[in-house]
Design an enzyme around this catalytic site. Structure first.
Site, mmCIF file in Angstrom:
data_model
loop_
_atom_site.group_PDB
_atom_site.id
_atom_site.type_symbol
_atom_site.label_atom_id
_atom_site.label_comp_id
_atom_site.label_asym_id
_atom_site.label_seq_id
_atom_site.Cartn_x
_atom_site.Cartn_y
_atom_site.Cartn_z
ATOM 1 N N GLU A 73 0.841 -1.196 0.000
ATOM 2 C CA GLU A 73 0.000 0.000 0.000
ATOM 3 C C GLU A 73 0.882 1.254 0.000
ATOM 4 O O GLU A 73 0.659 2.194 -0.784
ATOM 5 C CB GLU A 73 -0.902 0.034 1.251
ATOM 6 C CG GLU A 73 -1.869 -1.140 1.354
ATOM 7 C CD GLU A 73 -1.299 -2.342 2.112
ATOM 8 O OE1 GLU A 73 -0.084 -2.627 1.970
ATOM 9 O OE2 GLU A 73 -2.061 -3.003 2.842
ATOM 10 N N ASP B 147 22.624 -38.690 -6.606
ATOM 11 C CA ASP B 147 22.609 -37.626 -7.630
ATOM 12 C C ASP B 147 23.672 -36.543 -7.404
ATOM 13 O O ASP B 147 23.914 -35.746 -8.304
ATOM 14 C CB ASP B 147 21.243 -36.919 -7.652
ATOM 15 C CG ASP B 147 20.108 -37.873 -8.003
ATOM 16 O OD1 ASP B 147 20.410 -39.009 -8.406
ATOM 17 O OD2 ASP B 147 18.938 -37.481 -7.859
HETATM 18 N N1 LIG Z 1 12.485 -37.923 -9.992
HETATM 19 C C1 LIG Z 1 12.478 -37.306 -8.829
HETATM 20 O O1 LIG Z 1 11.647 -36.433 -8.601
HETATM 21 C C2 LIG Z 1 13.497 -37.655 -7.790
HETATM 22 C C3 LIG Z 1 13.682 -36.799 -6.684
HETATM 23 C C4 LIG Z 1 14.593 -37.166 -5.708
HETATM 24 C C5 LIG Z 1 15.289 -38.356 -5.812
HETATM 25 N N2 LIG Z 1 15.097 -39.152 -6.906
HETATM 26 C C6 LIG Z 1 15.803 -40.427 -7.020
HETATM 27 O O2 LIG Z 1 15.496 -41.195 -5.870
HETATM 28 C C7 LIG Z 1 16.600 -42.043 -5.582
HETATM 29 C C8 LIG Z 1 16.961 -41.941 -4.098
HETATM 30 O O3 LIG Z 1 15.875 -42.413 -3.351
HETATM 31 P P1 LIG Z 1 15.939 -42.535 -1.770
HETATM 32 O O4 LIG Z 1 14.615 -42.968 -1.287
HETATM 33 O O5 LIG Z 1 17.128 -43.314 -1.358
HETATM 34 O O6 LIG Z 1 16.251 -41.000 -1.395
HETATM 35 P P2 LIG Z 1 15.887 -40.062 -0.177
HETATM 36 O O7 LIG Z 1 14.478 -40.274 0.260
HETATM 37 O O8 LIG Z 1 16.262 -38.703 -0.606
HETATM 38 O O9 LIG Z 1 16.874 -40.515 0.972
HETATM 39 C C9 LIG Z 1 16.546 -41.615 1.799
HETATM 40 C C10 LIG Z 1 17.472 -41.679 2.980
HETATM 41 O O10 LIG Z 1 17.297 -40.512 3.785
HETATM 42 C C11 LIG Z 1 17.708 -40.825 5.093
HETATM 43 N N3 LIG Z 1 16.794 -40.268 6.089
HETATM 44 C C12 LIG Z 1 17.153 -39.437 7.092
HETATM 45 N N4 LIG Z 1 16.117 -39.132 7.848
HETATM 46 C C13 LIG Z 1 15.053 -39.760 7.315
HETATM 47 C C14 LIG Z 1 13.715 -39.851 7.705
HETATM 48 N N5 LIG Z 1 13.221 -39.191 8.760
HETATM 49 N N6 LIG Z 1 12.901 -40.620 6.967
HETATM 50 C C15 LIG Z 1 13.357 -41.275 5.875
HETATM 51 N N7 LIG Z 1 14.642 -41.241 5.473
HETATM 52 C C16 LIG Z 1 15.488 -40.492 6.192
HETATM 53 C C17 LIG Z 1 17.727 -42.363 5.191
HETATM 54 O O11 LIG Z 1 19.068 -42.792 5.276
HETATM 55 P P3 LIG Z 1 19.803 -42.756 6.707
HETATM 56 O O12 LIG Z 1 18.878 -43.412 7.690
HETATM 57 O O13 LIG Z 1 21.087 -43.443 6.518
HETATM 58 O O14 LIG Z 1 19.979 -41.335 7.032
HETATM 59 C C18 LIG Z 1 17.135 -42.814 3.891
HETATM 60 O O15 LIG Z 1 17.662 -44.024 3.408
HETATM 61 C C19 LIG Z 1 17.729 -41.627 -6.490
HETATM 62 O O16 LIG Z 1 17.835 -42.547 -7.553
HETATM 63 C C20 LIG Z 1 17.297 -40.290 -7.023
HETATM 64 O O17 LIG Z 1 17.789 -40.040 -8.319
HETATM 65 C C21 LIG Z 1 14.225 -38.827 -7.886
#
Ligand SMILES: NC(=O)c1ccc[n+]([C@@H]2O[C@H](COP(=O)([O-])OP(=O)(O)OC[C@H]3O[C@@H](n4cnc5c(N)ncnc54)[C@H](OP(=O)(O)O)[C@@H]3O)[C@@H](O)[C@H]2O)c1
Length: 364
Positions: A46, A197
């Protein structure tokens, strides 16, 4: 009001945790002044519109004002806008959204009416409300607005069997993600995405600003050589972890990261607690760009407000290729998370579906 909405959105990314607001002053059907809240701490819309009139020597007494959000009536970083509206002799104010901020909430409109100004409320209310969904949640619940975003193929894969996910969607969809990075104060991923990634998670829009990066990493597996750690001195980076041993955390701190040693839930950082902590740091919004593991945890812990599903017209296949939401998953269809479709938009060949999560227990 449409012009005021367009003006308001120019403040995107720079006014947080304030709302985006636009204002237009009109006389005899002609716009004589325009303003918007440009950045946190600056003039409110405003007053910016009055300054625009003054700069061009235009008298606005007896004119009308269109403003996307109820004018404030309290002293914050700026004096109350109601004072300026009354002082400039505006005769009628058209308001889009009501301000849920308890310091304003109807009092702004009342003060204008008490001073003989006509007020018309709810003008293009839905459109005005939509631009400030982040502000409305933050000011009422003191928690960040969380948008869970993922890009998937038509067969529901966010990466190929190799883990490769660059790129599922086309350029136009990815440009919209860049705009959303600007809209949100923080971007959050799990360590799985960092390991696979090695993303930068920066805003690549010209004149944009980087969001704060948040990595959920229970046991500090994030490589010290990763992009997020190596650039932490220039782009703020928070790692939420259960690790508290200084010998382990100090190298990350030396690289510029902020380590949040968290309480655990099921052996991982407690996401509800993390949202409270981020809120206390002034973070009003989080764009969740995680993989399936973090996405499931976020839904399960009730922190997700909105889901953005980008769908690309391709089929990836692969029994081991990841899908957008993993974790334990629902035991039957009725127990899935219900979404209310809000909008379907097209970006080149890709489709974006934006939906609100309907938490049945009201735990959000
Ligand atoms: N196309 C898309 O939009 C997109 C976006 C993102 C990723 N991606 C793909 O997804 C893949 C990775 O998947 P992701 O499931 O491993 O990745 P993420 O969900 O990013 O990471 C998972 C990890 O986060 C950690 N974490 C820490 N706190 C957490 C919590 N409260 N809850 C859950 N996890 C927690 C865990 O490991 P710790 O327990 O060891 O900490 C878990 O294994 C890759 O291939 C990537 O390229 C694709």
């Amino acid at each position: 009001m449409r012009e005021a909405i367009e003006l308001a959105q120019r403040g995107m990314g720079f006014v947080s945790p304030n709302p985006m607001v636009g204002a237009v002053i009109v006389r005899d059907g002609e716009v004589i002044g325009r303003g918007y809240h440009k950045k946190y701490g600056d003039l409110h819309a405003e007053r910016a519109a009055f300054a625009d009139c003054e700069a061009r020597g235009v008298d606005c007494s007896g004119a009308e004002m269109y403003v996307t959000l109820e004018p404030c009536c309290h002293h914050g970083k700026q004096p109350p806008c109601t004072e300026a509206i009354i002082g400039h002799g505006i005769k009628c104010v058209y308001v889009g959204s009501s301000d849920p901020n308890p310091l304003v909430a109807g009092k702004g409109v009342q003060e204008l009416r008490d001073n003989g100004i006509e007020v018309v409320e709810g003008v293009l209310k839905d459109e005005c409300d939509a631009i400030n969904e982040i502000f409305f949640k933050f000011i009422t619940k003191h928690l960040p607005f969380v948008t869970m975003k993922y890009a998937m193929s038509m067969d529901g894969k966010i990466a190929c069997r190799t883990g490769e996910s660059k790129w599922i969607t086309g350029e136009e969809a990815r440009l919209n993600v860049q705009r959303d990075r600007l809209r949100h104060a923080a971007i959050m991923v799990g360590v799985g995405t960092v390991l696979k990634d090695d993303p930068m998670l920066t805003c690549r829009l010209e004149g944009g600003r980087n969001a704060i990066r948040v990595v959920c990493d229970s046991s500090l597996r994030t490589p010290l050589t990763s992009n997020v750690v190596c650039t932490a001195k220039t782009v703020p980076t928070i790692i939420a972890t259960l690790e508290s041993d200084v010998a382990v955390t100090q190298p990350y701190i030396d690289m510029g990261c902020t380590i949040l040693s968290m309480r655990g839930k099921n052996g991982r950082p407690d996401l509800r607690q993390l949202m409270k902590t981020l809120s206390s740091l002034g973070i009003d919004s989080v764009l969740l760009e995680g993989g399936g593991e973090l996405n499931w945890s976020a839904l399960e812990s009730g922190i997700v407000d909105k889901v953005q599903t980008y769908i690309a017209p391709k089929i990836i296949g692969g029994v081991g290729a990841k899908s957008p939401v993993a974790g334990l998953g629902a035991d039957k269809p009725d127990n899935g998370f219900m979404l209310e479709p809000v909008a379907v938009r097209h970006f080149g060949e890709d489709i974006l579906i934006e939906s609100r999560v309907k938490y049945v227990h009201g735990n959000n």
